[in-house]
Structure formats: C-alpha cells, structure tokens
Design an enzyme around this catalytic site. Structure first.
Site, short mmCIF file in Angstrom:
data_model
loop_
_atom_site.label_atom_id
_atom_site.label_comp_id
_atom_site.label_asym_id
_atom_site.label_seq_id
_atom_site.Cartn_x
_atom_site.Cartn_y
_atom_site.Cartn_z
N SER A 101 0.75 -1.39 -0.11
CA SER A 101 -0.10 0.10 0.10
C SER A 101 0.96 1.28 0.01
O SER A 101 0.21 2.27 -0.11
CB SER A 101 -0.88 0.17 1.18
OG SER A 101 0.02 -0.08 2.55
N PRO A 127 2.95 12.72 13.64
CA PRO A 127 2.93 12.12 12.44
C PRO A 127 1.57 11.56 12.12
O PRO A 127 0.99 11.83 10.80
CB PRO A 127 4.11 11.15 12.41
CG PRO A 127 4.32 10.65 13.78
CD PRO A 127 4.10 12.16 14.61
N ASN A 128 0.80 11.01 12.88
CA ASN A 128 -0.36 10.57 12.98
C ASN A 128 -1.47 11.36 12.82
O ASN A 128 -2.34 11.70 11.96
CB ASN A 128 -0.68 9.18 13.43
CG ASN A 128 0.35 7.90 12.77
OD1 ASN A 128 1.30 7.95 13.49
ND2 ASN A 128 -0.22 7.08 12.27
N SER A 136 -5.54 8.25 4.86
CA SER A 136 -5.21 6.98 5.22
C SER A 136 -3.90 6.69 4.03
O SER A 136 -4.09 7.33 2.99
CB SER A 136 -6.30 5.92 4.90
OG SER A 136 -5.78 4.68 4.72
N HIS A 185 11.09 -3.33 -46.14
CA HIS A 185 11.65 -4.52 -46.20
C HIS A 185 13.31 -4.42 -46.02
O HIS A 185 14.05 -5.32 -46.10
CB HIS A 185 11.29 -5.61 -47.22
CG HIS A 185 9.77 -5.90 -47.18
ND1 HIS A 185 9.15 -6.77 -46.43
CD2 HIS A 185 8.87 -5.06 -47.84
CE1 HIS A 185 7.96 -6.71 -46.70
NE2 HIS A 185 7.62 -5.69 -47.52
N SER A 315 35.94 3.53 -30.00
CA SER A 315 36.40 2.00 -29.85
C SER A 315 37.65 2.17 -29.03
O SER A 315 38.41 3.18 -29.23
CB SER A 315 36.92 1.41 -31.14
OG SER A 315 37.61 0.11 -30.84
N SER A 316 37.94 1.23 -28.03
CA SER A 316 39.28 1.30 -27.55
C SER A 316 40.39 0.74 -28.26
O SER A 316 41.48 0.62 -27.86
CB SER A 316 39.17 0.46 -26.21
OG SER A 316 38.78 -0.96 -26.41
N LYS A 321 37.17 5.55 -34.90
CA LYS A 321 35.97 5.06 -35.00
C LYS A 321 34.94 5.83 -34.10
O LYS A 321 35.07 6.03 -32.89
CB LYS A 321 36.10 3.59 -34.46
CG LYS A 321 34.60 2.67 -34.90
CD LYS A 321 34.71 1.31 -34.59
CE LYS A 321 33.52 0.68 -35.12
NZ LYS A 321 32.30 0.79 -34.17
N VAL A 322 33.81 6.04 -34.62
CA VAL A 322 32.74 6.97 -33.95
C VAL A 322 31.27 6.50 -34.02
O VAL A 322 30.97 6.10 -35.04
CB VAL A 322 32.84 8.40 -34.28
CG1 VAL A 322 31.83 9.27 -33.64
CG2 VAL A 322 33.97 9.15 -34.26
N ASN A 323 30.68 6.16 -32.86
CA ASN A 323 29.58 5.16 -32.85
C ASN A 323 28.42 6.18 -32.56
O ASN A 323 28.43 7.48 -32.24
CB ASN A 323 29.54 4.26 -31.89
CG ASN A 323 30.70 3.26 -31.96
OD1 ASN A 323 31.07 3.29 -33.36
ND2 ASN A 323 31.33 2.77 -31.05
N GLU A 328 21.87 4.89 -29.71
CA GLU A 328 22.04 3.62 -28.78
C GLU A 328 21.50 3.77 -27.46
O GLU A 328 20.80 2.91 -26.89
CB GLU A 328 23.58 3.40 -28.65
CG GLU A 328 24.08 2.73 -30.16
CD GLU A 328 25.54 2.67 -30.31
OE1 GLU A 328 26.14 2.56 -29.15
OE2 GLU A 328 26.12 1.93 -30.99
#
Length: 463
Positions: A101, A127-128, A136, A185, A315-316, A321-323, A328
């Site tokens: 709850s 508090p209550n 409730s 396709h 890339s390591s 290289k570039v992504n 992603e």
C-alpha cells in the site's frame, strides 16, 4: 562512537525502536528499513515531493475544519515546503519493495515532516494525528503517485518532447529537397526525400504527445477522500475537494476527486493506461533511434546518408571509429521502458477488493520511465538531431540507383514491361533510363520526365 551513543529511542504502537540519532524519521520508518533491506533503492523523490504537497494542503484544510490549530498548520506547511524543495533527500530510506500500500513511505514522510515541524516550531507535531489527519495511506499514497505523474509529465516530459519535436521538424524543413531512395523490407524502394522521413519522425512524437495528454486526463482522477476502503471514514465532508483545489492552484495540475472511490481504491487502471501511452512513445523512440543508426552507418561501408555529431571515441582498439551513441542510449531507454510497462501492467492486476498491493513498484516503474524518457529526448534533440548533416550526393546517387524508380514507368509501358526493364537493368548493370531508351520503349525526353526522382517524391503520376 558506540552504537548506544549514535542511536536514539523512538516509540510506536509496537514498542521501542532504536533510530539513528541524526535521522529525521521515527519508529515506523526504522521498522520498514529493517524489514525491507531488499534492493537498496528508495522510491523516487518525485513521489516523496508529491506526498509532501498533499500534506501541505491537508494541513491547511484540516486547520480550516478545526482539526488542528494554526500554529501546527504553519509548522507542518513550512516543513512540507522544505521537503518538497528537496532539502532532505537522504531522509527517505524505505525500500521500493515494501508494504504494497505504500504505508511505510507514507509514514516515513509523516515522521520526517513532523520531526522538522516540531524542531522548527517548538511544538509537538505528531505524524499520525497532525500530519496524516483526515488521510489514510490507502488514499494518500496512490494520490501522490498520480500527482507525481502529473507534475513530472507536465514539467519534464512534455517540454522535452516539444524540444525533440521541434528539432525533428526543423530537419524536415532543412532536408526537404534532399532526395534519396526509400526502403521497404530494408530493400530499395521508390524515392523519398530525407525531409519527408524526418517529418514522419516529428509526427510520431506529435501523435505520442497527444496520446499522453489523453492518458494524463485519466491519471488526474485520484482516490483522495476515500481514506481506508473508499467510504471516507475519518475524512470530514469536503476535505478532499478543498485539498485538491489547493493543489490545482499551487501546482497547476488538473487533479480531481474520483467519481467512485471504490474503483479508485482497488485499481490503478489510470496509471496502467498512462504507462501504455509511454510504451507507445517508446515505439516512436525506437524507430527514430534505429533509422538514424542505419542512415548514418559507415562511413564507407554502410549507408552513409547522414552524419551524426561526433561525440566521443567509439572504440578502445580501432582509432578514429565513432559510434551513434545517442541513438544507442535511446534504444536502451526503450528497453527499460518496455520492462517498466510490463511491471506496471502486472502490478495493476493486483487490485484485490479495496486495495492494490503493488503500488510502490508501480510508482517506481512509471516514474522511472518518465524520467529517462524525458532526459533522452532532450539529449537526442540537442546532441544528435540538431547536428545531423545530410550527405546530399550519396542520397541522390541512391535515389537514381534504386531499381524501384522503374515503378514510375507503369503508366507509360505497363507493369510487366516495367518489370522486364528493371530485371534487364540489374542483369546488365545499366541504369533504367538507358535500358528503357535502348529498348525503344520511351524517347529520351519521355524517359527524363518519367524518371524524375524528385517528382516521384510528390506522388501521383510523373509527367
């Protein structure tokens, strides 16, 4: 420092509990911390803030109704504003996986607010009896969930989507004359402009926004005022209506009391519906992300129709290289949102009689989806879409290279002859114009008109 010196004693109806001396919470929160060491993740602070705003409004209404005095009201409201401002983020340690709850989190908020109010005012704020008066957990926690969704959707998600929609629309205009090959396709199809493709992405975001707005209307109905089981026991007449009016005024959200509290207590169907709208948006995200990845693939051995901004090395081991990192990231957000939606849907099925007992996990899932979908939309707009550059020459070469431009020959020479021309062009590695002229099917002038790739993007019969 010894454990006894670093702890203090708090009491609840079950007895004494040791609580960290500097903690603002009390006994019931501590019991929950000890009972649910499950994930180490608390509920989103957006939910805590929503609960705080409800307590803020409740204090004002309870004072108007003569249930608490003005000094206690002011102390509670000040404490609520402090919590809602995010000033006490570490004081809400109750795990996501808790009582179904959300009672533990509701009491956590009640205790923290009572502690702050008491310390700042010198009064004994309970508090209550004070913070939770006329409420409730069974009506307050789900109301807070709905309120958090409304706040986060209007304040974060919709502006982020508007930004992405605008960025895509701007690219649609910029690329309106960049003709390229269409694809169905994943195979060559008749020409289209890059701008037309981007207009489709923008429209997908527009349509998703419309569906989210529709779903927000469902979320706006809340169970506040039904208290424990929907009957409204211990809530004075008019309490919920006045409280919700205050929230509408203060927060600018269209929150309203449920028409039927028994439905609103036992089901979270509005949240399930909203999550489904987020799932629909995720589909638009996924198509956008994947199309951008395909179109930018290469740079030499892929489609290479567009260039995305270079943001970081890809890339390591492979220099240079570039992504497509932002698409992603967006795709991964989609995966998480689909999982979150499944959790929300399954959780929504757990309405037994007058209570759903999976509300905390529903809350975490749907609010997480809003957060990450908002953030990735902003990143996609500013760090990816805005910087996209079209490879105009390659796009045009693809447009002229696709065998499907022979489709425009149908009105001139018929489907069967057009198919023969296309097959002959492929078999002899010639362009379609050369074949149709060499075969004497059209004059050069007629072939130029029929095979105008830009004209093909406008529909109708090319003439």
């Amino acid at each position: 420092m010894s454990e006894e010196k670093s702890m203090r004693v708090e009491k609840d109806t079950m007895g004494e509990v040791l609580v960290p001396a500097d903690a603002l919470w009390g006994a019931q929160t501590q019991r929950a911390v000890e009972n649910f060491p499950i994930s180490g993740r608390g509920l989103p602070l957006s939910l805590v803030k929503a609960l705080s705003w409800i307590k803020w409004a409740a204090a004002k209404v309870n004072c108007e109704l003569g249930l608490i005095d003005a000094e206690v009201r002011d102390a509670i409201m000040a404490a609520c504003e402090s919590v809602a401002a995010g000033n006490h983020p570490t004081e809400f340690p109750v795990d996501v996986f808790q009582t179904g709850s959300g009672t533990s989190t509701n009491m956590n908020v009640n205790e923290v607010i009572a502690h702050i109010a008491s310390a700042q005012s010198g009064l004994k704020v309970l508090p209550n009896d004070h913070v939770n008066a006329s409420q409730s957990s069974n009506d307050v926690f789900p109301t807070a969930l709905h309120l958090a969704i409304l706040i986060e959707a209007s304040g974060r998600l919709m502006p982020a989507l508007a930004s992405l929609e605008a960025s895509l629309g701007a690219k649609a205009a910029e690329f309106s004359e960049v003709v390229k090959a269409g694809r169905t396709h994943l195979m060559d199809a008749t020409p289209i402009t890059l701008g037309q493709e981007f207009s489709g992405y923008a429209a997908a975001i527009t349509n998703s926004k419309r569906r989210i707005v529709f779903a927000i209307e469902e979320v706006a109905e809340v169970p506040l005022g039904g208290t424990a089981v929907g009957t409204g026991l211990n809530a004075p007449p008019g309490f919920a209506a006045r409280l919700l009016a205050l929230l509408r005024e203060r927060l600018g959200v269209p929150v309203r009391e449920a028409e039927n509290h028994f439905e609103a207590h036992g089901a979270r169907d509005g949240v399930v519906f909203f999550s489904a709208a987020l799932r629909n948006l995720a589909m638009a995200y996924y198509k956008l992300a994947n199309d951008l990845r395909w179109m930018s693939s290469g740079p030499r051995c892929g489609l290479g129709e567009i260039h995305l901004p270079d943001l970081q090395p890809g890339s390591s081991i492979m220099p240079g290289k570039v992504n497509p990192v932002i698409p992603e990231a967006m795709a991964q957000v989609v995966a998480r949102v689909i999982g979150n939606d499944a959790a929300v849907a399954f959780g929504g099925s757990a309405g037994n009689f007058e209570l759903n007992v999976m509300q905390p996990v529903i809350a975490e899932a749907v609010l997480d989806s809003i957060e990450i979908m908002s953030s990735v939309a902003s990143q996609m707009a500013t760090k990816c879409v805005d910087g996209i550059v079209a490879n105009v020459d390659r796009c045009r070469n693809y447009a002229y290279s696709t065998p499907s431009i022979g489709t425009s020959l149908n009105p001139y020479i018929g489907y069967e002859r057009a198919a023969q021309v296309i097959k002959l062009a492929l078999a002899t590695d010639r362009d379609i114009r050369s074949v149709v002229v060499a075969e004497g099917l059209l004059t050069e002038e007629e072939a130029d008109r029929a095979l105008d790739v830009m004209a093909m993007t406008r529909g109708g019969i090319v003439s």
